[in-house]
Design an enzyme around this catalytic site. Structure first.
Site, PDB file in Angstrom:
ATOM      1  N   HIS A 253      43.288  38.740  46.701  1.00  0.00           N
ATOM      2  CA  HIS A 253      44.269  37.910  45.988  1.00  0.00           C
ATOM      3  C   HIS A 253      43.691  36.528  45.668  1.00  0.00           C
ATOM      4  O   HIS A 253      43.621  36.116  44.515  1.00  0.00           O
ATOM      5  CB  HIS A 253      45.514  37.693  46.859  1.00  0.00           C
TER       6      HIS A 253
HETATM    7  C1  BDR Z   1      48.941  35.963  49.423  1.00  0.00           C
HETATM    8  O1  BDR Z   1      49.545  36.013  50.722  1.00  0.00           O
HETATM    9  C2  BDR Z   1      48.618  35.690  51.700  1.00  0.00           C
HETATM   10  O2  BDR Z   1      48.714  36.497  52.834  1.00  0.00           O
HETATM   11  C3  BDR Z   1      47.263  35.782  51.059  1.00  0.00           C
HETATM   12  O3  BDR Z   1      46.385  34.835  51.637  1.00  0.00           O
HETATM   13  C4  BDR Z   1      47.525  35.482  49.608  1.00  0.00           C
HETATM   14  O4  BDR Z   1      47.465  34.102  49.340  1.00  0.00           O
HETATM   15  C5  BDR Z   1      49.053  37.330  48.797  1.00  0.00           C
HETATM   16  O5  BDR Z   1      50.375  37.704  48.704  1.00  0.00           O
END
Ligand code: BDR
Ligand code: CA
Length: 328
Positions: A253
């Site tokens: 992500h």
């Molecule tokens: C986001 O949520 C977090 O757990 C990750 O670091 C990312 O920024 C993804 O949904």
């Protein structure tokens, strides 16, 4: 081309740590500051983890690492330590050297005394039109900076936000993505601020996957402190993902948000009007994007550029090449 000057606001977090590594390994970017926020872990742990990444990259002392909001504007913090590990980085204290010394000792660099929202506003205000702010966690620090210093924040070049789920399902609830679920009130304030925002939602981030096969085929063959860290920090999470989804694959992500700052052509985006649900019910943190096939004058004007397509192969090649680069 001079490098793009960026501030990275983050809650490390395994994919946040990978995003920081990608940023520091990329000559297209100059990281002016790291600001930390409560999200995946409490904020003190987030700041410690960011400083640890600087050590791993051989960049201590590096840019300032500021401590920010200890919790969302209104909601109670629900960190994601079941997913990222108690320390947020896959429980690194397990790893020792041959002599029994921790492989990841306490970080060297001290945290910046200035609070994160003030540092964000100061850097942006001192370089009008130059700074790109990359937000990898809940938007609490950014919302606080906009509230406290709107004139300085209006000087931002662009804000790249990892968050939301437009057509894709959520990842923390059926409808919501973690960062916006955690602080929907901050997200609402940011999305209605009129600032230039590019959104990197789950629709694209769940198409760029770091697999256990890629670690074995590529990362394992490069002997460096960074590749060792990448293997160590992801090891536990591959097991978590295998149990949760049936696949030993980690969505990148936050690295994709950094990737967009490096090379915009990795994604294609469209302007959309997007709102965030701030209630406490099952829709908390959901993004509602107006994709109705109506003429524009029948809809509210777009407030975000939303990335809906990604060249996943090209991004993964960039990511692997950069994390396998020798560090300074
Ligand atoms: C986001 O949520 C977090 O757990 C990750 O670091 C990312 O920024 C993804 O949904
Ligand atoms: Ca994050």
């Amino acid at each position: 081309m001079p490098p793009t000057r960026v501030i990275i606001d983050t809650d490390p977090g395994i994919d946040d740590a990978l995003a920081l590594i990608l940023a520091f390994a990329s000559p297209e970017l100059s990281v002016e500051a790291i600001t930390t926020v409560a999200g995946n872990v409490p904020v003190a742990q987030a700041a410690r983890n960011a400083r640890m990444v600087l050590d791993v990259m051989g960049r201590s002392p590096g840019p300032p690492v500021a401590v920010g909001a200890r919790g969302p504007l209104k909601k109670k913090l629900r960190p994601a330590q079941d997913y990222h590990g108690e320390d947020g980085l896959g429980e690194l204290s397990r790893f020792k050297t041959g002599e029994g010394i921790p492989r990841y000792p306490e970080p060297q660099q001290l945290p910046e005394p200035q609070p994160a929202p003030a540092l964000i506003a100061e850097i942006i205000g001192s370089a009008p039109g130059e700074i790109v702010l990359i937000c990898l966690g809940p938007l609490t620090n950014l919302a606080m900076a906009i509230q406290a210093a709107p004139t300085q924040m209006a000087q931002v070049k662009e804000i790249i936000v990892m968050g939301g789920a437009i057509q894709a399902p959520g990842n923390v609830t059926p409808g919501a993505e973690f960062n916006l679920y955690t602080d929907p009130d901050a997200a609402k304030l940011v999305f209605t601020s009129g600032l230039p925002i590019t959104l990197i939602p789950l629709d694209v981030t769940q198409r760029v996957m770091l697999t256990a096969e890629l670690i074995d085929a590529v990362v394992r063959h490069i002997d460096s402190r960074v590749t060792q860290f990448v293997r160590d920090t992801t090891e536990r999470l591959f097991g978590v993902e295998q149990r949760r989804t049936g696949y030993a694959a980690i969505p990148l992500h936050d690295p994709l948000a950094v990737g967009v700052a490096i090379d915009r052509s990795l994604v294609s985006s469209r302007p959309l009007h997007v709102e965030v649900e701030t209630g406490d019910g099952p829709a908390q943190g959901m993004t509602i994007a107006d994709r109705r096939p109506l003429k524009e004058e029948w809809k509210k004007p777009p407030n975000l550029q939303v990335c809906m397509e990604v060249d996943a192969g090209r991004f993964m090649a960039l990511f692997l090449e950069r994390i396998c680069r020798p560090t300074a």
